[in-house]
Design a protein around this motif. Structure first.
Motif, PDB file in Angstrom:
ATOM      1  N   MET A 277       0.838  -1.201   0.000  1.00  0.00           N
ATOM      2  CA  MET A 277       0.000   0.000   0.000  1.00  0.00           C
ATOM      3  C   MET A 277       0.870   1.247   0.000  1.00  0.00           C
ATOM      4  O   MET A 277       0.550   2.235  -0.654  1.00  0.00           O
ATOM      5  CB  MET A 277      -0.894   0.021   1.240  1.00  0.00           C
ATOM      6  CG  MET A 277      -2.015  -0.990   1.217  1.00  0.00           C
ATOM      7  SD  MET A 277      -2.875  -0.894   2.790  1.00  0.00           S
ATOM      8  CE  MET A 277      -2.887  -2.585   3.280  1.00  0.00           C
ATOM      9  N   HIS A 278       1.989   1.198   0.746  1.00  0.00           N
ATOM     10  CA  HIS A 278       2.843   2.376   0.820  1.00  0.00           C
ATOM     11  C   HIS A 278       3.448   2.720  -0.531  1.00  0.00           C
ATOM     12  O   HIS A 278       3.712   3.886  -0.805  1.00  0.00           O
ATOM     13  CB  HIS A 278       3.957   2.156   1.844  1.00  0.00           C
ATOM     14  CG  HIS A 278       3.503   2.384   3.243  1.00  0.00           C
ATOM     15  ND1 HIS A 278       2.964   1.384   4.007  1.00  0.00           N
ATOM     16  CD2 HIS A 278       3.482   3.492   3.994  1.00  0.00           C
ATOM     17  CE1 HIS A 278       2.634   1.896   5.180  1.00  0.00           C
ATOM     18  NE2 HIS A 278       2.930   3.151   5.200  1.00  0.00           N
ATOM     19  N   THR A 279       3.699   1.702  -1.351  1.00  0.00           N
ATOM     20  CA  THR A 279       4.295   2.001  -2.654  1.00  0.00           C
ATOM     21  C   THR A 279       3.366   2.864  -3.498  1.00  0.00           C
ATOM     22  O   THR A 279       3.814   3.534  -4.412  1.00  0.00           O
ATOM     23  CB  THR A 279       4.601   0.713  -3.429  1.00  0.00           C
ATOM     24  OG1 THR A 279       3.399  -0.025  -3.586  1.00  0.00           O
ATOM     25  CG2 THR A 279       5.617  -0.129  -2.715  1.00  0.00           C
ATOM     26  N   ALA A 280       2.084   2.842  -3.180  1.00  0.00           N
ATOM     27  CA  ALA A 280       1.133   3.639  -3.962  1.00  0.00           C
ATOM     28  C   ALA A 280       0.913   5.022  -3.374  1.00  0.00           C
ATOM     29  O   ALA A 280       0.234   5.837  -3.970  1.00  0.00           O
ATOM     30  CB  ALA A 280      -0.197   2.905  -4.051  1.00  0.00           C
ATOM     31  N   THR A 281       1.499   5.274  -2.194  1.00  0.00           N
ATOM     32  CA  THR A 281       1.311   6.589  -1.561  1.00  0.00           C
ATOM     33  C   THR A 281       2.210   7.633  -2.236  1.00  0.00           C
ATOM     34  O   THR A 281       3.158   7.275  -2.926  1.00  0.00           O
ATOM     35  CB  THR A 281       1.654   6.530  -0.065  1.00  0.00           C
ATOM     36  OG1 THR A 281       3.017   6.116   0.053  1.00  0.00           O
ATOM     37  CG2 THR A 281       0.755   5.573   0.663  1.00  0.00           C
ATOM     38  N   PRO A 282       1.925   8.938  -2.032  1.00  0.00           N
ATOM     39  CA  PRO A 282       2.717   9.980  -2.692  1.00  0.00           C
ATOM     40  C   PRO A 282       4.204   9.895  -2.387  1.00  0.00           C
ATOM     41  O   PRO A 282       5.027  10.269  -3.185  1.00  0.00           O
ATOM     42  CB  PRO A 282       2.120  11.273  -2.130  1.00  0.00           C
ATOM     43  CG  PRO A 282       0.740  10.913  -1.738  1.00  0.00           C
ATOM     44  CD  PRO A 282       0.779   9.499  -1.282  1.00  0.00           C
ATOM     45  N   ARG A 283       4.553   9.361  -1.223  1.00  0.00           N
ATOM     46  CA  ARG A 283       5.965   9.325  -0.861  1.00  0.00           C
ATOM     47  C   ARG A 283       6.764   8.423  -1.805  1.00  0.00           C
ATOM     48  O   ARG A 283       7.893   8.715  -2.162  1.00  0.00           O
ATOM     49  CB  ARG A 283       6.109   8.834   0.569  1.00  0.00           C
ATOM     50  CG  ARG A 283       7.524   8.944   1.063  1.00  0.00           C
ATOM     51  CD  ARG A 283       7.619   8.586   2.551  1.00  0.00           C
ATOM     52  NE  ARG A 283       8.961   8.820   3.011  1.00  0.00           N
ATOM     53  CZ  ARG A 283       9.270   9.592   4.041  1.00  0.00           C
ATOM     54  NH1 ARG A 283       8.333  10.183   4.703  1.00  0.00           N
ATOM     55  NH2 ARG A 283      10.521   9.747   4.393  1.00  0.00           N
ATOM     56  N   TYR A 284       6.181   7.299  -2.187  1.00  0.00           N
ATOM     57  CA  TYR A 284       6.903   6.356  -3.062  1.00  0.00           C
ATOM     58  C   TYR A 284       6.352   6.392  -4.486  1.00  0.00           C
ATOM     59  O   TYR A 284       7.099   6.337  -5.446  1.00  0.00           O
ATOM     60  CB  TYR A 284       6.835   4.939  -2.487  1.00  0.00           C
ATOM     61  CG  TYR A 284       7.533   4.847  -1.167  1.00  0.00           C
ATOM     62  CD1 TYR A 284       8.907   4.798  -1.109  1.00  0.00           C
ATOM     63  CD2 TYR A 284       6.812   4.888   0.022  1.00  0.00           C
ATOM     64  CE1 TYR A 284       9.566   4.762   0.104  1.00  0.00           C
ATOM     65  CE2 TYR A 284       7.458   4.859   1.234  1.00  0.00           C
ATOM     66  CZ  TYR A 284       8.844   4.785   1.281  1.00  0.00           C
ATOM     67  OH  TYR A 284       9.485   4.763   2.470  1.00  0.00           O
TER      68      TYR A 284
END
Lengths: 197, 162
Positions: free
Chosen positions: A69-76
């Motif tokens: 899920m984090h890979t889809a966040t703006p940070r990644y």
């Protein structure tokens, strides 16, 4: 000393018959032509398109899914690589990210979702549990998801950081785009051809 | 014997086998064939253990009773907790096998808990409405949390060191 010739002086030009000038002009033309046109094969264009928009299925299994899920966040932001469109139905997905441990009871479900995906399709085995069973070396888990579905890229880690998964997606894109990699299901067919009967 | 133990024993004679009080927790071992009577009694007044938190089990291969089923109870009225234990009996060839009366008729929540104990240990619960596996696939063979069940998984380099 006058550097600029006075008005009325004859202009010195190289004679038009010089073959060197024509050669230079031709080279310049070709260069401009190449810059304005792209010539390729249909296959290359197809693989480029496939590699540039790998749509993963929304299929989270365990803690690896949190990193996914984090890979889809703006940070990644895997939107940078055209892989941000997680589809809720396997029929619209190209990529199955097996993100976490697969229980014996989950294995048929996973296989069913894989079978429902349209071809060409690819599989990333994310993390230690999906790849080998990880620390759960016991009766409850499938010891490596490649026993159930064919896997294209294994991402190590427990869990892998988002960068790790992004690297896995990039590796997959290189495989699809550069080599025109046949999908895992194609490979499987080559290894074990379906009998005519 | 504690007040709770005496109350149970006076209501259901011959039910209390042993009583263990440890770190402020009361555990009462109940005779196997009296568990349903005891359950019916302690849910009502005066003890009112209306909440069955959990049903668990442990495997003691050396013990003649082998499978020890535990009922974790909580009384909303007195705010006290109680643990009941029953030895279910060994799983031997030709024997009756580990079997205990189901308490689903007393605490409905026991339904899934008893199914889990059955799934993991193979203890059967008499008169359970639907004693099917709950965690493992329905066609699974064996009961994984028994001591004699193989660990499973795959051989790895450090398997012998464990």
């Amino acid at each position: 000393m006058a550097l600029i010739p006075p008005p009325g002086s004859p202009i010195e030009r190289a004679p038009r018959t010089d073959p060197g000038i024509d050669r230079d002009l031709r080279a310049a033309d070709e260069e401009a032509f190449e810059k304005s046109l792209l010539i390729t094969t249909f296959e290359k264009a197809l693989h480029w398109a496939q590699a540039s928009s790998v749509w993963p299925a929304t299929f989270g299994l365990a803690c690896c899914a949190i990193e996914m899920m984090h890979t889809a966040t703006p940070r990644y932001d895997i939107a940078r690589f055209g892989a941000e469109v997680f589809r809720a139905t396997p029929r619209q997905a190209d990529l199955l990210i097996v993100s976490g441990r697969v229980a014996q009871k989950m294995a048929p479900v996973l296989r069913r979702i894989y079978d429902q995906m349209l071809e060409p399709k690819w599989v990333i085995s994310m993390g230690a549990c999906a790849s080998t069973g990880g620390v759960f070396n016991n009766y409850a888990l499938v010891q490596g998801v490649d026993k159930v579905v064919p896997v294209d890229v294994y991402v190590p880690g427990c869990p892998p950081r988002p960068e790790g998964l992004i690297e896995g997606i990039l590796v997959l894109q290189r495989l699809i785009g550069a080599n025109g990699l046949p999908s895992s299901s194609d490979l499987r067919r080559e290894i074990a051809p379906v009998s005519a009967g | 014997m504690s007040e709770v133990g005496t109350t149970i024993e006076s209501a259901v004679a011959g039910s209390v086998v042993e009583e263990i009080a440890h770190v402020g927790e009361l555990t009462i071992e109940i005779a196997k064939d009296r568990i349903l009577e005891v359950a019916r009694f302690i849910k009502g007044a005066p003890l009112a253990y209306v909440l069955l938190s959990d049903v668990t089990c442990a495997d003691f291969p050396e013990h003649p009773g082998r499978f020890r089923v535990a009922y974790h109870l909580y009384s909303l009225e007195t705010g006290s907790r109680l643990r009941l234990r029953v030895w279910a009996g060994p799983d031997e060839e030709g024997g009756p096998g580990p079997e205990v009366d189901s308490v689903v008729s007393v605490w409905a929540t026991a339904n899934w808990h008893e199914r889990e104990v059955y799934d993991m240990f193979g203890v059967r619960f008499r008169n359970h409405p639907d004693l099917a596996r709950i965690l493992m696939p329905l066609d699974w063979e064996g009961h994984p949390l028994r001591r004699d069940y193989p660990l499973g998984g795959e051989e790895v380099q450090f398997t012998d060191a464990v």
